[in-house]
Each structure stands twice: as structure tokens, then as C-alpha cells.
Design a protein around this motif. Sequence first.
Motif, PDB file in Angstrom:
ATOM      1  N   ASP A 127       0.830  -1.209   0.000  1.00 14.81           N
ATOM      2  CA  ASP A 127       0.000   0.000   0.000  1.00 14.81           C
ATOM      3  C   ASP A 127       0.862   1.255   0.000  1.00 14.81           C
ATOM      4  O   ASP A 127       0.517   2.260  -0.635  1.00 14.81           O
ATOM      5  N   ALA A 128       2.009   1.206   0.701  1.00 11.32           N
ATOM      6  CA  ALA A 128       2.925   2.354   0.723  1.00 11.32           C
ATOM      7  C   ALA A 128       3.515   2.584  -0.669  1.00 11.32           C
ATOM      8  O   ALA A 128       3.670   3.730  -1.099  1.00 11.32           O
ATOM      9  N   ILE A 129       3.837   1.512  -1.377  1.00 11.66           N
ATOM     10  CA  ILE A 129       4.360   1.653  -2.745  1.00 11.66           C
ATOM     11  C   ILE A 129       3.304   2.302  -3.647  1.00 11.66           C
ATOM     12  O   ILE A 129       3.618   3.208  -4.430  1.00 11.66           O
ATOM     13  N   LYS A 130       2.057   1.852  -3.535  1.00 14.74           N
ATOM     14  CA  LYS A 130       0.974   2.442  -4.336  1.00 14.74           C
ATOM     15  C   LYS A 130       0.837   3.935  -4.034  1.00 14.74           C
ATOM     16  O   LYS A 130       0.708   4.766  -4.932  1.00 14.74           O
ATOM     17  N   VAL A 149       8.414  13.233  -1.167  1.00 20.78           N
ATOM     18  CA  VAL A 149       8.788  11.877  -0.762  1.00 20.78           C
ATOM     19  C   VAL A 149       9.598  11.285  -1.907  1.00 20.78           C
ATOM     20  O   VAL A 149       9.172  11.322  -3.060  1.00 20.78           O
ATOM     21  N   LYS A 150      10.779  10.747  -1.567  1.00 19.48           N
ATOM     22  CA  LYS A 150      11.645  10.176  -2.584  1.00 19.48           C
ATOM     23  C   LYS A 150      12.154   8.816  -2.119  1.00 19.48           C
ATOM     24  O   LYS A 150      12.276   8.556  -0.918  1.00 19.48           O
ATOM     25  N   GLU A 151      12.488   7.991  -3.092  1.00 18.76           N
ATOM     26  CA  GLU A 151      13.104   6.703  -2.793  1.00 18.76           C
ATOM     27  C   GLU A 151      14.552   6.971  -2.389  1.00 18.76           C
ATOM     28  O   GLU A 151      15.270   7.706  -3.066  1.00 18.76           O
ATOM     29  N   VAL A 152      14.984   6.360  -1.286  1.00 23.69           N
ATOM     30  CA  VAL A 152      16.335   6.634  -0.776  1.00 23.69           C
ATOM     31  C   VAL A 152      17.231   5.394  -0.751  1.00 23.69           C
ATOM     32  O   VAL A 152      18.375   5.481  -0.305  1.00 23.69           O
ATOM     33  N   GLY A 153      16.746   4.272  -1.209  1.00 25.31           N
ATOM     34  CA  GLY A 153      17.566   3.064  -1.246  1.00 25.31           C
ATOM     35  C   GLY A 153      16.739   1.821  -1.010  1.00 25.31           C
ATOM     36  O   GLY A 153      15.512   1.852  -1.076  1.00 25.31           O
ATOM     37  N   GLU A 154      17.471   0.735  -0.735  1.00 27.05           N
ATOM     38  CA  GLU A 154      16.819  -0.547  -0.447  1.00 27.05           C
ATOM     39  C   GLU A 154      17.427  -1.155   0.803  1.00 27.05           C
ATOM     40  O   GLU A 154      18.609  -0.965   1.089  1.00 27.05           O
ATOM     41  N   TYR A 155      16.596  -1.890   1.518  1.00 27.72           N
ATOM     42  CA  TYR A 155      17.056  -2.633   2.692  1.00 27.72           C
ATOM     43  C   TYR A 155      16.318  -3.959   2.701  1.00 27.72           C
ATOM     44  O   TYR A 155      15.089  -3.987   2.645  1.00 27.72           O
ATOM     45  N   GLN A 160      13.172   1.816   0.351  1.00 31.13           N
ATOM     46  CA  GLN A 160      13.066   2.706   1.506  1.00 31.13           C
ATOM     47  C   GLN A 160      12.787   4.111   0.991  1.00 31.13           C
ATOM     48  O   GLN A 160      13.290   4.504  -0.064  1.00 31.13           O
ATOM     49  N   TYR A 161      11.991   4.868   1.756  1.00 34.48           N
ATOM     50  CA  TYR A 161      11.587   6.198   1.336  1.00 34.48           C
ATOM     51  C   TYR A 161      11.953   7.215   2.407  1.00 34.48           C
ATOM     52  O   TYR A 161      12.061   6.896   3.582  1.00 34.48           O
ATOM     53  N   GLY A 162      12.125   8.450   1.948  1.00 32.90           N
ATOM     54  CA  GLY A 162      12.432   9.537   2.857  1.00 32.90           C
ATOM     55  C   GLY A 162      11.652  10.781   2.492  1.00 32.90           C
ATOM     56  O   GLY A 162      11.253  10.959   1.338  1.00 32.90           O
ATOM     57  N   PRO A 174      13.650   9.590   7.344  1.00 33.70           N
ATOM     58  CA  PRO A 174      13.198   8.269   6.857  1.00 33.70           C
ATOM     59  C   PRO A 174      11.713   8.078   7.168  1.00 33.70           C
ATOM     60  O   PRO A 174      11.223   8.531   8.195  1.00 33.70           O
ATOM     61  N   LEU A 175      11.015   7.395   6.267  1.00 32.67           N
ATOM     62  CA  LEU A 175       9.577   7.169   6.426  1.00 32.67           C
ATOM     63  C   LEU A 175       9.268   5.687   6.508  1.00 32.67           C
ATOM     64  O   LEU A 175       9.808   4.895   5.729  1.00 32.67           O
ATOM     65  N   SER A 176       8.376   5.338   7.403  1.00 31.85           N
ATOM     66  CA  SER A 176       7.870   3.965   7.471  1.00 31.85           C
ATOM     67  C   SER A 176       6.676   3.849   6.523  1.00 31.85           C
ATOM     68  O   SER A 176       6.124   4.861   6.068  1.00 31.85           O
ATOM     69  N   SER A 177       6.273   2.637   6.260  1.00 29.29           N
ATOM     70  CA  SER A 177       5.093   2.414   5.418  1.00 29.29           C
ATOM     71  C   SER A 177       3.865   3.086   6.019  1.00 29.29           C
ATOM     72  O   SER A 177       3.056   3.684   5.307  1.00 29.29           O
ATOM     73  N   ILE A 178       3.733   3.007   7.329  1.00 31.63           N
ATOM     74  CA  ILE A 178       2.581   3.607   8.014  1.00 31.63           C
ATOM     75  C   ILE A 178       2.581   5.117   7.834  1.00 31.63           C
ATOM     76  O   ILE A 178       1.539   5.720   7.575  1.00 31.63           O
ATOM     77  N   GLU A 179       3.757   5.745   7.943  1.00 29.68           N
ATOM     78  CA  GLU A 179       3.828   7.198   7.765  1.00 29.68           C
ATOM     79  C   GLU A 179       3.451   7.592   6.341  1.00 29.68           C
ATOM     80  O   GLU A 179       2.753   8.586   6.129  1.00 29.68           O
TER      81      GLU A 179
END
Length: 186
Positions: A127-130, A149-155, A160-162, A174-179
Motif C-alpha cells: 500500500d505504501a508503494i501504491k 517523498v523520494k526513494e532513498v535506497g533498499e534494505y 526505503q523512502y524519505g 526516513p519514512l515507514s510504510s505507516i507514515e
Amino acid sequence: MEQNKQFAEQYGNMSQEWINRCEWRGKEICKQMECMMKILNEKYAICQYDSQVKYGEHDLHFYSNRGWNGKEWYDHIQLCFNDKLDKDRNNQILNELLTLITDMELKNVSCRVQYDTVTDDEKLYTDAIKKYNDLEGKFVSLRGHIGKVKEVGEYNGKKQYGFFKKGARKYYNPLSSIEIIFEIAV
């Protein structure tokens, strides 16, 4: 309940008669619980109730206050699910348990279900990706600040988004999916 109140008023709640009545009532409740547990034990693998059931191979985990209450009988039990079982199986067991216990018509025995909140991290992530796809390149608001909001990498294989405040190129929150789903306003 009313009978207990009348009995306590008649004999006093510190009298030997009251103590004997409480002991008798506790033993009666224990008998009912033992009958209930025998029925449940026939249907489910219950750790710490059935010595043949090993921890980890159980449907339910049994706890009682036998011994802790200073008595050889118990008047409180707790049944917990095996966390290793999937949610659907645990829900199936819960619904069967509630039906079985309700049909037993126990007197002075109550059942309380305590739920845990369990997040579905995969669903939150998708849902966060959408939501990110809808927000990409747009100015948004987060906690009173304007930015993107921008993509900042992968983990661990997940993006991962910021949140970059307006004008920021290097520093971000940094942003969580919930945020991303619930706190970002367009």
C-alpha cells in the motif's frame, strides 16, 4: 452472586464459614474447568496440560493458578495460541473454542478473549508503494512541513523512502510504510 453477598453478610467475610464456602466454590469451579479441559484436550494438542504434547507442537498452551494460589486446585486458567501457527488456523481454533465453551453451559465460569494487534507488514508495504507512486514528484505535507517523498535506497530487498523538506537535497527524514500511508497529506 446475590447468595454470596447474603452469606458474607450473615457470617462475615473473615469467618471460617466464609473461608470454607470460598474453598468449596473454588473446588466446584475447578471441577467444571477440569471437565472443560478434558473435552478440549481430546480435540486439541495442549502443552502443559497434556504431558505428551511438546512445546512447539501444540495448538494451545495451558496455564493455571494451581499451586500459585496455595491450593491443589485452580480457579483460573489461561489458554494461549501457538504463535508458530498461521493466523487462519489460530482464528479457526478460537471460533471452535468459543462455540465449544458456550455449548458447555458452565456455571460461575467466564471466558474472556484478549486480542493482540498484529500488523500485516507486507500489505502495508504494498500500500505504501501504491501511495508513493501517486505522490512521486509532487509536493506534500508531513507534520506541517512541505516537501517531497523520494526513494532513498533498499534494505532487505525492500525500497526505503524519505521525506525531503522543500529545498533539501541531501538530508531527509526516513519514512515507514505507516507514515507514507497515513501521515502524508497531498
